[in-house]
Write a protein that holds these residues in place. Structure first.
Motif, PDB file in Angstrom:
ATOM      1  N   PHE A   1      -0.510  -9.211  -0.462  1.00  0.00           N
ATOM      2  CA  PHE A   1      -1.915  -9.193  -0.871  1.00  0.00           C
ATOM      3  C   PHE A   1      -2.433  -7.763  -0.787  1.00  0.00           C
ATOM      4  O   PHE A   1      -2.152  -7.045   0.166  1.00  0.00           O
ATOM      5  CB  PHE A   1      -2.708 -10.116   0.061  1.00  0.00           C
ATOM      6  CG  PHE A   1      -4.154 -10.290  -0.284  1.00  0.00           C
ATOM      7  CD1 PHE A   1      -4.549 -10.698  -1.543  1.00  0.00           C
ATOM      8  CD2 PHE A   1      -5.129 -10.085   0.679  1.00  0.00           C
ATOM      9  CE1 PHE A   1      -5.889 -10.885  -1.847  1.00  0.00           C
ATOM     10  CE2 PHE A   1      -6.468 -10.274   0.392  1.00  0.00           C
ATOM     11  CZ  PHE A   1      -6.854 -10.669  -0.878  1.00  0.00           C
ATOM     12  N   TYR A   2      -3.206  -7.342  -1.799  1.00  0.00           N
ATOM     13  CA  TYR A   2      -3.679  -5.961  -1.841  1.00  0.00           C
ATOM     14  C   TYR A   2      -5.133  -5.908  -2.291  1.00  0.00           C
ATOM     15  O   TYR A   2      -5.476  -6.450  -3.346  1.00  0.00           O
ATOM     16  CB  TYR A   2      -2.812  -5.145  -2.803  1.00  0.00           C
ATOM     17  CG  TYR A   2      -3.166  -3.689  -2.860  1.00  0.00           C
ATOM     18  CD1 TYR A   2      -2.730  -2.815  -1.870  1.00  0.00           C
ATOM     19  CD2 TYR A   2      -3.927  -3.187  -3.903  1.00  0.00           C
ATOM     20  CE1 TYR A   2      -3.052  -1.468  -1.925  1.00  0.00           C
ATOM     21  CE2 TYR A   2      -4.256  -1.844  -3.965  1.00  0.00           C
ATOM     22  CZ  TYR A   2      -3.821  -0.995  -2.966  1.00  0.00           C
ATOM     23  OH  TYR A   2      -4.144   0.336  -3.012  1.00  0.00           O
ATOM     24  N   LEU A   3      -5.970  -5.290  -1.484  1.00  0.00           N
ATOM     25  CA  LEU A   3      -7.368  -5.044  -1.840  1.00  0.00           C
ATOM     26  C   LEU A   3      -7.466  -3.589  -2.274  1.00  0.00           C
ATOM     27  O   LEU A   3      -7.241  -2.682  -1.474  1.00  0.00           O
ATOM     28  CB  LEU A   3      -8.290  -5.312  -0.651  1.00  0.00           C
ATOM     29  CG  LEU A   3      -8.268  -6.731  -0.101  1.00  0.00           C
ATOM     30  CD1 LEU A   3      -9.119  -6.839   1.161  1.00  0.00           C
ATOM     31  CD2 LEU A   3      -8.729  -7.722  -1.147  1.00  0.00           C
ATOM     32  N   GLY A   4      -7.790  -3.376  -3.531  1.00  0.00           N
ATOM     33  CA  GLY A   4      -7.758  -2.024  -4.086  1.00  0.00           C
ATOM     34  C   GLY A   4      -8.887  -1.125  -3.640  1.00  0.00           C
ATOM     35  O   GLY A   4      -8.711   0.074  -3.516  1.00  0.00           O
TER      36      GLY A   4
ATOM     37  N   ASN B   1      -3.466  -8.172  -6.671  1.00  0.00           N
ATOM     38  CA  ASN B   1      -4.408  -7.089  -6.410  1.00  0.00           C
ATOM     39  C   ASN B   1      -5.805  -7.538  -6.778  1.00  0.00           C
ATOM     40  O   ASN B   1      -6.000  -8.088  -7.865  1.00  0.00           O
ATOM     41  CB  ASN B   1      -4.092  -5.867  -7.280  1.00  0.00           C
ATOM     42  CG  ASN B   1      -2.850  -5.136  -6.895  1.00  0.00           C
ATOM     43  OD1 ASN B   1      -1.888  -5.730  -6.428  1.00  0.00           O
ATOM     44  ND2 ASN B   1      -2.844  -3.840  -7.120  1.00  0.00           N
ATOM     45  N   LEU B   2      -6.763  -7.257  -5.904  1.00  0.00           N
ATOM     46  CA  LEU B   2      -8.169  -7.539  -6.191  1.00  0.00           C
ATOM     47  C   LEU B   2      -8.970  -6.267  -5.989  1.00  0.00           C
ATOM     48  O   LEU B   2      -8.807  -5.576  -4.993  1.00  0.00           O
ATOM     49  CB  LEU B   2      -8.715  -8.614  -5.243  1.00  0.00           C
ATOM     50  CG  LEU B   2      -8.480 -10.068  -5.603  1.00  0.00           C
ATOM     51  CD1 LEU B   2      -7.022 -10.427  -5.561  1.00  0.00           C
ATOM     52  CD2 LEU B   2      -9.250 -10.958  -4.677  1.00  0.00           C
TER      53      LEU B   2
ATOM     54  N   ILE C   1      -6.637  -8.245 -10.702  1.00  0.00           N
ATOM     55  CA  ILE C   1      -8.001  -8.639 -11.043  1.00  0.00           C
ATOM     56  C   ILE C   1      -8.910  -7.423 -10.865  1.00  0.00           C
ATOM     57  O   ILE C   1      -9.042  -6.895  -9.767  1.00  0.00           O
ATOM     58  CB  ILE C   1      -8.476  -9.821 -10.176  1.00  0.00           C
ATOM     59  CG1 ILE C   1      -7.505 -11.003 -10.330  1.00  0.00           C
ATOM     60  CG2 ILE C   1      -9.897 -10.213 -10.555  1.00  0.00           C
ATOM     61  CD1 ILE C   1      -7.765 -12.161  -9.395  1.00  0.00           C
ATOM     62  N   GLY C   2      -9.520  -6.985 -11.965  1.00  0.00           N
ATOM     63  CA  GLY C   2     -10.339  -5.783 -11.982  1.00  0.00           C
ATOM     64  C   GLY C   2     -11.720  -5.975 -11.396  1.00  0.00           C
ATOM     65  O   GLY C   2     -12.191  -7.089 -11.154  1.00  0.00           O
TER      66      GLY C   2
ATOM     67  N   GLU D   1       0.819  -1.213   0.000  1.00  0.00           N
ATOM     68  CA  GLU D   1       0.000   0.000   0.000  1.00  0.00           C
ATOM     69  C   GLU D   1       0.851   1.261   0.000  1.00  0.00           C
ATOM     70  O   GLU D   1       0.558   2.205  -0.712  1.00  0.00           O
ATOM     71  CB  GLU D   1      -0.941  -0.014   1.220  1.00  0.00           C
ATOM     72  CG  GLU D   1      -1.966   1.094   1.225  1.00  0.00           C
ATOM     73  CD  GLU D   1      -1.498   2.331   1.966  1.00  0.00           C
ATOM     74  OE1 GLU D   1      -2.027   3.409   1.682  1.00  0.00           O
ATOM     75  OE2 GLU D   1      -0.612   2.216   2.816  1.00  0.00           O
ATOM     76  N   SER D   2       1.923   1.272   0.781  1.00  0.00           N
ATOM     77  CA  SER D   2       2.672   2.519   0.984  1.00  0.00           C
ATOM     78  C   SER D   2       4.061   2.536   0.358  1.00  0.00           C
ATOM     79  O   SER D   2       4.637   3.595   0.162  1.00  0.00           O
ATOM     80  CB  SER D   2       2.816   2.786   2.489  1.00  0.00           C
ATOM     81  OG  SER D   2       3.615   1.768   3.087  1.00  0.00           O
TER      82      SER D   2
END
Length: 183
Positions: free
Chosen positions: A79-82, A100-101, A127-128, A13-14
């Motif tokens: 893991f990243y949740l957009g 990314n999800l 994943i968009g 994230e950062s």
């Protein structure tokens, strides 16, 4: 220094390695807060008192935030949740590193046919929004699945998937500038 899985998730994230206190401060963000709780539930899974505690906390935040992700799901570091919003991942699905999800994504099982089973998703997959990935399929590394795509077929490494039904376009630069701060 060996970084924890939580630190690696928050690094995405950062782009900064954070202390435990700095991580806790960032938990005001619902996406990061959920990832923190999910990783704690995974860390303490089992029958210990801490395992039960974190599983109950996770259940509360699954309902609050609309994320249906379980501690049994194998999810790689970074893991990243957009975006905050509905998200469904079957507990038997496997997700690689630096993925990314976006909101509205469904990663689910198929109950019949030759592709009966659960998806396995490689490393560095983006994943968009509202994409659906189902069945006993394999998504390779460095794959971009465009928003609103429907994927019920294997996708090779270095590809972009677009549409419903999804079509595959090979490219070495599939996730370039989409997946930042890789761990």
């Amino acid at each position: 220094m060996g970084y924890t899985v939580i630190q690696k998730d928050f690094y995405r994230e950062s782009g900064k390695w954070l202390s435990s206190f700095e991580i806790w401060k960032k938990c005001i963000n619902p996406n990061l807060h959920f990832i923190y709780i999910l990783r704690k539930a995974q860390q303490y899974s089992g029958k210990s008192v801490l395992g039960i505690f974190w599983k109950l906390v996770l259940r509360h935040y699954q309902i609050k935030y609309g994320y249906q992700i379980y501690p049994e799901t194998e999810i790689g570091e970074g893991f990243y949740l957009g975006h905050w919003g509905s998200l469904v991942i079957n507990p038997k699905a496997k997700i690689g590193k630096n993925c990314n999800l976006a909101q509205g994504v469904t990663i689910g099982q198929q109950n019949r046919g030759k592709l009966k089973g659960f998806p396995t998703i490689g490393d560095e997959v983006w994943i968009g929004a509202n994409a659906v990935i189902v069945g006993g399929i394999t998504i390779g590394n460095n794959v971009l699945i465009a928003p609103n795509s429907y994927v019920n077929f294997d996708v090779p490494t270095n590809s972009v998937v677009l549409g419903n039904p999804g079509t595959i376009t090979p490219t070495e630069r599939a996730t370039e500038a989409y997946i930042n701060n890789k761990v």
